[in-house]
Design a protein around this motif. Sequence first.
Motif, PDB file in Angstrom:
ATOM      1  N   SER A  15      23.629  -9.174  -3.001  1.00  0.00           N
ATOM      2  CA  SER A  15      22.711  -9.367  -2.080  1.00  0.00           C
ATOM      3  C   SER A  15      21.846  -8.102  -1.869  1.00  0.00           C
ATOM      4  N   ALA A  16      22.105  -6.800  -2.891  1.00  0.00           N
ATOM      5  CA  ALA A  16      20.549  -5.913  -2.215  1.00  0.00           C
ATOM      6  C   ALA A  16      19.298  -5.891  -2.624  1.00  0.00           C
ATOM      7  N   ASN A  17      19.250  -6.758  -3.533  1.00  0.00           N
ATOM      8  CA  ASN A  17      17.901  -7.441  -4.714  1.00  0.00           C
ATOM      9  C   ASN A  17      17.833  -7.729  -4.526  1.00  0.00           C
ATOM     10  N   LYS A  18      17.438  -8.906  -3.321  1.00  0.00           N
ATOM     11  CA  LYS A  18      17.132 -10.008  -2.158  1.00  0.00           C
ATOM     12  C   LYS A  18      16.445 -10.266  -1.243  1.00  0.00           C
ATOM     13  N   ALA A  19      15.417 -11.014  -0.709  1.00  0.00           N
ATOM     14  CA  ALA A  19      14.797 -10.805   0.415  1.00  0.00           C
ATOM     15  C   ALA A  19      15.193 -12.152   0.543  1.00  0.00           C
ATOM     16  N   PHE A  20      15.575 -12.480   1.454  1.00  0.00           N
ATOM     17  CA  PHE A  20      15.422 -14.176   2.365  1.00  0.00           C
ATOM     18  C   PHE A  20      14.584 -14.119   3.328  1.00  0.00           C
TER      19      PHE A  20
ATOM     20  N   PHE B 124      14.713  -9.486  -7.276  1.00  0.00           N
ATOM     21  CA  PHE B 124      13.437  -8.140  -8.066  1.00  0.00           C
ATOM     22  C   PHE B 124      15.023  -7.546  -9.022  1.00  0.00           C
ATOM     23  N   THR B 125      14.723  -7.045  -9.556  1.00  0.00           N
ATOM     24  CA  THR B 125      15.941  -5.820 -10.761  1.00  0.00           C
ATOM     25  C   THR B 125      15.869  -4.337 -10.141  1.00  0.00           C
ATOM     26  N   ASP B 126      16.741  -3.850 -10.902  1.00  0.00           N
ATOM     27  CA  ASP B 126      17.483  -2.407 -10.645  1.00  0.00           C
ATOM     28  C   ASP B 126      16.388  -1.286 -11.635  1.00  0.00           C
TER      29      ASP B 126
ATOM     30  N   ALA C  12      18.197   0.373 -13.740  1.00  0.00           N
ATOM     31  CA  ALA C  12      18.517   0.715 -14.749  1.00  0.00           C
ATOM     32  C   ALA C  12      19.531  -0.393 -15.425  1.00  0.00           C
ATOM     33  N   GLY C  13      18.809  -1.666 -14.812  1.00  0.00           N
ATOM     34  CA  GLY C  13      19.206  -3.068 -15.352  1.00  0.00           C
ATOM     35  C   GLY C  13      20.633  -3.738 -14.831  1.00  0.00           C
ATOM     36  N   MET C  14      21.086  -2.989 -14.064  1.00  0.00           N
ATOM     37  CA  MET C  14      22.895  -3.053 -13.719  1.00  0.00           C
ATOM     38  C   MET C  14      22.636  -4.846 -12.921  1.00  0.00           C
ATOM     39  N   LEU C  15      21.901  -4.785 -12.514  1.00  0.00           N
ATOM     40  CA  LEU C  15      21.700  -6.384 -11.686  1.00  0.00           C
ATOM     41  C   LEU C  15      21.424  -7.422 -12.447  1.00  0.00           C
ATOM     42  N   GLY C  16      20.950  -7.430 -13.533  1.00  0.00           N
ATOM     43  CA  GLY C  16      20.895  -8.426 -14.951  1.00  0.00           C
ATOM     44  C   GLY C  16      20.435  -9.244 -14.484  1.00  0.00           C
ATOM     45  N   VAL C  17      18.692  -9.116 -13.817  1.00  0.00           N
ATOM     46  CA  VAL C  17      18.003 -10.462 -13.282  1.00  0.00           C
ATOM     47  C   VAL C  17      17.181 -10.455 -15.010  1.00  0.00           C
ATOM     48  N   ARG C  18      17.172 -12.205 -15.202  1.00  0.00           N
ATOM     49  CA  ARG C  18      16.974 -12.824 -16.550  1.00  0.00           C
ATOM     50  C   ARG C  18      15.399 -13.357 -16.034  1.00  0.00           C
ATOM     51  N   ASP C  19      14.593 -12.975 -17.188  1.00  0.00           N
ATOM     52  CA  ASP C  19      13.364 -13.665 -17.204  1.00  0.00           C
ATOM     53  C   ASP C  19      12.996 -15.008 -16.994  1.00  0.00           C
TER      54      ASP C  19
ATOM     55  N   GLY D 195      13.363  -9.522  11.599  1.00  0.00           N
ATOM     56  CA  GLY D 195      11.708  -9.484  11.143  1.00  0.00           C
ATOM     57  C   GLY D 195      11.677 -11.119  10.067  1.00  0.00           C
ATOM     58  N   ILE D 196      10.034 -11.000   9.768  1.00  0.00           N
ATOM     59  CA  ILE D 196      10.332 -12.331   9.149  1.00  0.00           C
ATOM     60  C   ILE D 196      11.349 -11.629   7.753  1.00  0.00           C
ATOM     61  N   TYR D 197      11.951 -11.416   7.054  1.00  0.00           N
ATOM     62  CA  TYR D 197      12.812 -11.116   5.654  1.00  0.00           C
ATOM     63  C   TYR D 197      13.339 -10.599   6.131  1.00  0.00           C
ATOM     64  N   LEU D 198      14.900 -11.037   5.599  1.00  0.00           N
ATOM     65  CA  LEU D 198      16.369 -10.164   5.833  1.00  0.00           C
ATOM     66  C   LEU D 198      16.665  -9.661   4.531  1.00  0.00           C
ATOM     67  N   VAL D 199      16.646  -8.822   4.113  1.00  0.00           N
ATOM     68  CA  VAL D 199      17.586  -7.803   3.365  1.00  0.00           C
ATOM     69  C   VAL D 199      19.386  -7.250   3.837  1.00  0.00           C
ATOM     70  N   ARG D 200      20.279  -7.582   3.069  1.00  0.00           N
ATOM     71  CA  ARG D 200      21.478  -7.280   3.513  1.00  0.00           C
ATOM     72  C   ARG D 200      21.600  -6.469   1.841  1.00  0.00           C
ATOM     73  N   SER D 201      21.995  -4.876   2.172  1.00  0.00           N
ATOM     74  CA  SER D 201      21.842  -3.592   1.725  1.00  0.00           C
ATOM     75  C   SER D 201      23.481  -3.379   1.753  1.00  0.00           C
ATOM     76  N   TYR D 202      23.263  -2.611   0.979  1.00  0.00           N
ATOM     77  CA  TYR D 202      25.337  -1.442   0.584  1.00  0.00           C
ATOM     78  C   TYR D 202      24.580  -0.474   0.578  1.00  0.00           C
TER      79      TYR D 202
END
Length: 709
Positions: free
Chosen positions: A485-490, A438-440, A442-449, A394-401
Amino acid sequence: MDNPKVSIIVPVYNVESYLAQCLDSLIEQTFTDIEILCLDDGSTDGSPELLDAYAAKDARIRALHRENCGVAETRNVGVGLARGEYILFVDSDDYIAQRTCEVLVATAEREGADIVVFGGKTFPTLPWADDSFAWRDNVYHSGVDALLYERGSIPLMCNKMYRTDFLRGNGLLLNPDLSLGEDHAFQFITFPLAKTVAFSKEMLYFYRVRRDSAVGATCSDGAKQLFLHFDVVKYALTTWKERGTLVEFGREGVSWAVSFLFTSAKMTYYNDRVRFAELFSAFLGEVLEGRSLDSLGLDDGVRGRLAYLVSPQVETDAPSISILIECADEADDAKAALDAIEFQDEQSFEVLFFPPADENSRYAQLIADFTENDCRARVLPTRDVASALASARGIYLVRSYANVVYDPQAFDQLLQLAGEREGRTVVGEREPYDIAVFTDSAGMLGVRDLFDFYEPSTTEAIVPEGAHPASDFSSQLLSFSSIASANKAFNREFLLQCAEEAKCSTWLGLQCAAFSQATKIVVTKRPLATLRCLPFASTGLVGARAMLDDVFSGFEEARANFTGDDEAACGLDAAAARHLILMVDLIRNPIARRYCFEDARERGGEAIARALAGSQLTDAECVVCRALLGETYDAYTGYRDTLVLNGVIMKNEENLLAVGGQAQHINQLNSDIEEFYHSISYRTGRAVTAPARAAANLAKRVLHAARRG
């Protein structure tokens, strides 16, 4: 009673518990000039005896017993036996209001209607079925317009009364060969022949929703439902073609078919959709008789859904996204996460599974099922980082659980952020990014502005969700979001370059190296995923141990790469502390959770202590970290679970406020549209343009006849 006004047809099959209530509602009608045709379709319970008992008490009831042949054929027999001027269908587990026949007959005779559609209510409430009842008083003098534009026309049989001569004169019967959606198909062949259709908003029908009833059941096999619905579409549109209706209403017919099939297609696995696409494309070519789909003037939404139905195949050698899936062998709740990937709006992706340690495990079975149904999926030969990167295309890669459930639009929006797809959800010009975060929900991944710690430049324009270099994140580079890693695309090419330069052997080490080297990091607060509890079985610690070993080896590798960079190391410690807390939060198996808690203290204690000594944790995070290091397991989990619950509740309130605001705008827009459609100016416009539209439709028919001739 030789010629009653209304014949009520009641198909009966094994409804002993509900039949008396149904029959009582019929014999108690305020309008008494009725006959009640009860057709027992081979019941094996006490329904036949109950029917006979009621027939003995009320001469208006005719009870007929026959071998089982299905509800469609049973209704057809009733149409043939009916002696009334009008026919009303009532299901034997439902009942109707006492004034039903009185209201319907009055409406039919006042408007001269061939069909009267009326209101009703399901119980317990089933929203889509409630929306299938009439909701207002209205009259149409075009059956096609009534079918296509008025709520209540489809799909139900039970909320309509038909003029008997209208049905018999046009040879209108249900198709017994359709095992699902025969009522939907019936409306499509019936309404276009009606000269007048009247609608009454009165709630006269009460529809009992049972799990084993047709309306209450859900089809767990998406492919089966898709092909059964396709049978409905073929029957309806072929009938329209034979009558010439499709010449004038090709756009409307195809739009309905696409919308009707799309919901089922979204629950169908890839290989079956490829097979369906070939059949559906061929059918459209046949039924449209040479007309192109482009000539129909389909709107953008229909065209998008049509493309999904007829062009599901993607370049499997060059997908847009590679998603790598990690899961514990003893996983017992991973199917929801895998289905969320399979049923993405964006279909240009591949799924790469890390190999299971135990070929007989639940995870191994899930992989086998998935790869059998989707040729885009395969199992990686090893768990090695370099091997996985080399295998991905793929052009982009996501590693998830397997505890991460992605929003259906997640992959599409990740590509929009990179300029790979057009979309209204993204503002401004886009270009490929190195990393998207990106975030989830419920906000558990805590992505800040980003602007919590970044000061805008006086010389550079601000692009919403624009790309930023690593330097803009300053000391927060590794801790502005969870290091999950699940909330990131590389960007895969960028990741390959980082792996080669940093010589990383762990995913976490590679991820941290990538962040430090990135020149284009995009951060969006859009919740594109939902975190569920980690799917460990009720017994066993294999998965928890493997996950923790992977995390700690990644920490060690990443920290070694940041030797001499105190700021980066401090950020990594804060990220490690947050991640360990998150892992303990997400494990529902108490055995594995206790193990994770104790291991986090033992192997992660130093990193947590360093994070507490640093400056990147919030005051609330410091309190949790001290509790993790100092409290007992029971005390910590009791305290922490309360915090997590409160946080989820607050985030849910925030999400509801946002959704509520959007819903208000949508409701107002719908109200404005509805008001316009029924305004004097719109009706006058329709009347003024009617001759021109009639002439255009006549020209279509003449041209169509000439082509066929």
